[in-house]
Design an enzyme around this catalytic site. Structure first.
Site, mmCIF file in Angstrom:
data_model
loop_
_atom_site.group_PDB
_atom_site.id
_atom_site.type_symbol
_atom_site.label_atom_id
_atom_site.label_comp_id
_atom_site.label_asym_id
_atom_site.label_seq_id
_atom_site.Cartn_x
_atom_site.Cartn_y
_atom_site.Cartn_z
ATOM 1 N N GLY A 46 0.841 -1.189 0.000
ATOM 2 C CA GLY A 46 0.000 0.000 0.000
ATOM 3 C C GLY A 46 0.874 1.235 0.000
ATOM 4 O O GLY A 46 2.063 1.160 0.344
ATOM 5 N N GLN A 51 3.191 9.919 1.581
ATOM 6 C CA GLN A 51 4.476 9.191 1.620
ATOM 7 C C GLN A 51 5.386 9.544 0.451
ATOM 8 O O GLN A 51 6.573 9.202 0.472
ATOM 9 C CB GLN A 51 4.236 7.672 1.647
ATOM 10 C CG GLN A 51 3.575 7.213 2.941
ATOM 11 C CD GLN A 51 3.397 5.714 2.981
ATOM 12 O OE1 GLN A 51 2.425 5.187 2.452
ATOM 13 N NE2 GLN A 51 4.357 5.012 3.564
ATOM 14 N N CYS A 94 5.995 -0.040 7.710
ATOM 15 C CA CYS A 94 5.617 1.136 6.926
ATOM 16 C C CYS A 94 6.817 1.568 6.106
ATOM 17 O O CYS A 94 7.934 1.641 6.632
ATOM 18 C CB CYS A 94 5.172 2.263 7.853
ATOM 19 S SG CYS A 94 4.642 3.745 6.972
ATOM 20 N N LEU A 95 6.577 1.853 4.835
ATOM 21 C CA LEU A 95 7.680 2.264 3.951
ATOM 22 C C LEU A 95 8.303 3.585 4.407
ATOM 23 O O LEU A 95 9.435 3.882 4.044
ATOM 24 C CB LEU A 95 7.179 2.379 2.503
ATOM 25 C CG LEU A 95 6.743 1.051 1.869
ATOM 26 C CD1 LEU A 95 6.076 1.305 0.522
ATOM 27 C CD2 LEU A 95 7.939 0.109 1.702
ATOM 28 N N HIS A 136 -4.509 1.248 7.529
ATOM 29 C CA HIS A 136 -3.162 1.821 7.640
ATOM 30 C C HIS A 136 -3.018 3.009 6.672
ATOM 31 O O HIS A 136 -2.466 4.050 7.043
ATOM 32 C CB HIS A 136 -2.143 0.708 7.352
ATOM 33 C CG HIS A 136 -0.707 1.122 7.319
ATOM 34 N ND1 HIS A 136 0.240 0.645 8.217
ATOM 35 C CD2 HIS A 136 -0.019 1.926 6.478
ATOM 36 C CE1 HIS A 136 1.424 1.158 7.934
ATOM 37 N NE2 HIS A 136 1.296 1.938 6.871
ATOM 38 N N GLU A 137 -3.527 2.850 5.436
ATOM 39 C CA GLU A 137 -3.396 3.927 4.435
ATOM 40 C C GLU A 137 -4.280 5.119 4.783
ATOM 41 O O GLU A 137 -3.850 6.275 4.636
ATOM 42 C CB GLU A 137 -3.736 3.415 3.028
ATOM 43 C CG GLU A 137 -2.893 2.247 2.527
ATOM 44 C CD GLU A 137 -1.409 2.374 2.771
ATOM 45 O OE1 GLU A 137 -0.896 3.507 2.865
ATOM 46 O OE2 GLU A 137 -0.748 1.337 2.918
ATOM 47 N N HIS A 140 -2.692 7.260 7.297
ATOM 48 C CA HIS A 140 -1.688 8.186 6.730
ATOM 49 C C HIS A 140 -2.339 9.501 6.304
ATOM 50 O O HIS A 140 -1.735 10.567 6.446
ATOM 51 C CB HIS A 140 -1.022 7.555 5.499
ATOM 52 C CG HIS A 140 0.170 6.698 5.798
ATOM 53 N ND1 HIS A 140 1.311 7.179 6.410
ATOM 54 C CD2 HIS A 140 0.425 5.397 5.523
ATOM 55 C CE1 HIS A 140 2.205 6.189 6.508
ATOM 56 N NE2 HIS A 140 1.691 5.100 5.978
HETATM 57 O O1 GNR Z 1 4.063 -2.593 2.607
HETATM 58 C C1 GNR Z 1 3.424 -2.471 3.657
HETATM 59 N N1 GNR Z 1 3.142 -3.574 4.395
HETATM 60 C C2 GNR Z 1 2.250 -3.581 5.443
HETATM 61 C C3 GNR Z 1 2.244 -4.703 6.275
HETATM 62 C C4 GNR Z 1 1.368 -4.761 7.343
HETATM 63 C C5 GNR Z 1 0.495 -3.732 7.575
HETATM 64 C C6 GNR Z 1 0.502 -2.599 6.768
HETATM 65 C C7 GNR Z 1 1.370 -2.527 5.712
HETATM 66 S S1 GNR Z 1 1.354 -1.137 4.679
HETATM 67 C C8 GNR Z 1 3.015 -1.135 4.134
HETATM 68 C C9 GNR Z 1 3.245 -0.049 3.094
HETATM 69 C C10 GNR Z 1 3.000 1.313 3.706
HETATM 70 O O2 GNR Z 1 3.767 1.861 4.437
HETATM 71 N N2 GNR Z 1 1.864 1.875 3.407
HETATM 72 O O3 GNR Z 1 1.568 3.068 3.928
HETATM 73 NI NI NI Z 2 2.666 3.179 5.820
#
Ligand code: GNR
Ligand code: NI
Length: 171
Positions: A46, A51, A94-95, A136-137, A140
């Site tokens: 995601g 980001q 999270c990236l 999660h997204e 953000h």
């Molecule tokens: O790549 C991602 N893996 C992930 C694994 C578990 C829960 C959420 C994520 S999202 C993350 C990519 C990211 O930072 N998206 O904002």
């Molecule tokens: Ni993230």
């Protein structure tokens, strides 16, 4: 289509509340494609526009298995309509916080309303990994990060380490 640099904490753009998109036009479609390129390259499941430094309410996801066909999802102005009572705990990363992980408990099922890449309103109901990813997204877009659900001790350790790393990169 282009791969964009991913921003890391403590970049303040990650703590801003992102602005809604007025309509999904060619510019937003191009942003969604750049975000997918960036996400697949990372790789991640995601990515939210903040980001890559763009404070707009746009997210992309692909939770398909490696051995399955790609299943890209592109959403503007996503809104959570319902969350299930049942919860699930998953190890999140999270990236924008590379190298750090933590267990987060969230509702297991979610229904979201959003605009697709053709500016059409849609709804999606899902559970499991995709439900975690969508939450999660959307976090953000509200300046919320998975570390906010960890203990203060663990969060502070991660923020301190990332802040130190960022100083090192600037020399
Ligand atoms: O790549 C991602 N893996 C992930 C694994 C578990 C829960 C959420 C994520 S999202 C993350 C990519 C990211 O930072 N998206 O904002
Ligand atoms: Ni993230």
């Amino acid at each position: 289509m282009a791969i964009k640099p991913i921003v890391f904490i403590p970049d303040p753009v990650l703590r801003q509340v992102a602005t809604p998109v007025e309509d999904v036009n060619a510019g937003i479609r191009s942003l969604m494609d750049d975000m997918l390129d960036t996400m697949y390259d990372a790789p991640g499941i995601g990515l939210a526009a903040p980001q890559i430094g763009i404070s707009k309410r746009v997210i992309v996801m692909d939770c398909s298995d490696d051995d399955e066909a790609d299943a890209p999802l592109k959403m503007a102005n996503p809104e959570i309509i319902t969350l299930s009572d049942a919860s699930q705990t998953m190890e999140e990363g999270c990236l924008s916080i590379p190298g750090h992980h933590g267990e987060v408990t969230r509702p297991n099922g979610v229904t979201v309303r959003y605009l697709d890449e053709n500016n059409e309103p849609r709804e999606l109901t899902c559970e499991g990994l995709l439900a975690v990813c969508i939450q999660h997204e959307i976090d953000h877009l509200n300046g919320v990060l998975f570390i906010d659900y960890l203990s203060r001790l663990k969060r502070d350790m991660i923020v301190r380490k990332m802040t130190k790393d960022a100083r090192g990169q600037k020399g």
